[in-house]
Design a protein around this motif. Structure first.
Motif, PDB file in Angstrom:
ATOM      1  N   VAL A 105     120.982 -21.911  12.803  1.00  0.00           N
ATOM      2  CA  VAL A 105     120.191 -22.455  11.837  1.00  0.00           C
ATOM      3  C   VAL A 105     120.570 -23.796  11.377  1.00  0.00           C
ATOM      4  O   VAL A 105     121.425 -24.566  12.021  1.00  0.00           O
ATOM      5  CB  VAL A 105     120.642 -21.550  10.362  1.00  0.00           C
ATOM      6  N   ALA A 106     119.613 -24.646  10.821  1.00  0.00           N
ATOM      7  CA  ALA A 106     119.739 -25.832  10.652  1.00  0.00           C
ATOM      8  C   ALA A 106     120.357 -26.228   9.305  1.00  0.00           C
ATOM      9  O   ALA A 106     120.627 -27.649   8.935  1.00  0.00           O
ATOM     10  CB  ALA A 106     118.266 -26.553  10.673  1.00  0.00           C
ATOM     11  N   ASP A 107     120.812 -25.570   8.622  1.00  0.00           N
ATOM     12  CA  ASP A 107     121.630 -25.541   7.362  1.00  0.00           C
ATOM     13  C   ASP A 107     123.042 -25.440   7.336  1.00  0.00           C
ATOM     14  O   ASP A 107     123.825 -24.936   6.446  1.00  0.00           O
ATOM     15  CB  ASP A 107     120.977 -24.993   6.121  1.00  0.00           C
ATOM     16  N   GLN A 108     123.679 -25.443   8.579  1.00  0.00           N
ATOM     17  CA  GLN A 108     125.106 -25.675   9.059  1.00  0.00           C
ATOM     18  C   GLN A 108     125.660 -26.793   9.397  1.00  0.00           C
ATOM     19  O   GLN A 108     125.960 -27.015  10.550  1.00  0.00           O
ATOM     20  CB  GLN A 108     125.527 -24.273   9.951  1.00  0.00           C
ATOM     21  N   PRO A 109     125.568 -27.839   8.541  1.00  0.00           N
ATOM     22  CA  PRO A 109     125.916 -29.135   8.983  1.00  0.00           C
ATOM     23  C   PRO A 109     127.321 -29.354   9.363  1.00  0.00           C
ATOM     24  O   PRO A 109     127.819 -30.597   9.800  1.00  0.00           O
ATOM     25  CB  PRO A 109     125.421 -30.039   7.735  1.00  0.00           C
ATOM     26  N   TYR A 110     128.141 -28.565   8.938  1.00  0.00           N
ATOM     27  CA  TYR A 110     129.733 -28.904   9.313  1.00  0.00           C
ATOM     28  C   TYR A 110     130.171 -28.209  10.525  1.00  0.00           C
ATOM     29  O   TYR A 110     131.401 -28.082  11.127  1.00  0.00           O
ATOM     30  CB  TYR A 110     130.492 -28.323   8.038  1.00  0.00           C
ATOM     31  N   PHE A 111     129.158 -27.582  11.381  1.00  0.00           N
ATOM     32  CA  PHE A 111     129.474 -26.637  12.587  1.00  0.00           C
ATOM     33  C   PHE A 111     129.759 -28.099  13.717  1.00  0.00           C
ATOM     34  O   PHE A 111     129.113 -29.027  13.581  1.00  0.00           O
ATOM     35  CB  PHE A 111     128.420 -25.783  13.093  1.00  0.00           C
ATOM     36  N   THR A 112     130.931 -27.869  14.673  1.00  0.00           N
ATOM     37  CA  THR A 112     131.475 -28.730  15.371  1.00  0.00           C
ATOM     38  C   THR A 112     131.191 -28.393  16.786  1.00  0.00           C
ATOM     39  O   THR A 112     130.952 -27.263  17.210  1.00  0.00           O
ATOM     40  CB  THR A 112     132.824 -28.946  15.092  1.00  0.00           C
ATOM     41  N   GLU A 113     131.141 -29.544  17.559  1.00  0.00           N
ATOM     42  CA  GLU A 113     131.154 -29.243  19.100  1.00  0.00           C
ATOM     43  C   GLU A 113     132.314 -28.414  19.752  1.00  0.00           C
ATOM     44  O   GLU A 113     131.853 -27.866  20.589  1.00  0.00           O
ATOM     45  CB  GLU A 113     131.087 -30.611  19.859  1.00  0.00           C
TER      46      GLU A 113
END
Length: 195
Positions: A105-113
């Motif tokens: 989803v595009a509303d998980q801005p803290y997901f990391t590489e």
């Protein structure tokens, strides 16, 4: 592995288009696009399909994320299933579709590489299993589905996401425990304060 980004939500609880809300100097949706773009360049991700209703997002993709596919969702109010069906359909139309897909989803801005790579490693080890991000044993987004589940994903209706498929296939699910803060779905402005 391919990727589908679900970015068509109506942001009812947020009060305005949350995907355009600035976090760390960029619109929320851009965090996952930049992550996937880097993974495309590193050949860790093949096709990337972005499903949205927002022209601002499509214009940004065409300008800065060459190689990503844009799919317009004309009926986002139906629910997330409409975006999943459109994304899978487009993916199957593309040449060289892979045997699995990272649904995010595009509303998980803290997901990391780092977390993406941890999930991708599990997918390589268990290519026939569903790899689900997890927070203390609870399934969350993102989820990697093998291609054999695409028909079931295309049967979803209403405001029902991939978890409906996941729940019916728990014997094939492998959980990938990740830091809880990375899995925060931003639904309200207070989620940002708590995130």
């Amino acid at each position: 592995m391919d990727a589908i980004v679900l970015a068509a939500g109506c942001s009812r609880r947020f009060g305005k288009n949350k995907l355009l809300f600035q976090i760390k100097g960029k619109p929320m949706y851009r965090h996952i696009l930049e992550l996937l773009f880097r993974q495309q360049e590193a050949k860790a991700v093949g096709q990337v399909v972005v499903v949205s209703q927002y022209e601002e997002i499509f214009l940004d993709i065409k300008k800065h994320f060459k190689g990503m596919e844009c799919v317009k969702n004309p009926t986002p109010q139906i629910g997330i299933s409409s975006s999943i069906r459109l994304g899978v359909r487009r993916l199957l139309e593309l040449p060289e579709a892979s045997e699995g897909c990272f649904f995010t989803v595009a509303d998980q801005p803290y997901f990391t590489e780092r977390s993406f790579q941890k999930m991708a490693k599990l997918q390589r080890e268990y290519p026939n299993q569903i790899i689900a991000a997890a927070k203390r044993g609870e399934c969350c987004n993102p989820v990697i589905f093998p291609a054999k589940y695409y028909p079931k994903l295309q049967e979803l209706t209403g405001d029902v996401g991939g978890k409906a498929v996941l729940r019916k296939s728990m014997e094939a699910v492998r959980l990938c425990e990740l830091p809880g803060g990375e899995l925060l779905d931003v639904d309200t402005a207070s989620d940002l304060e708590n995130g």
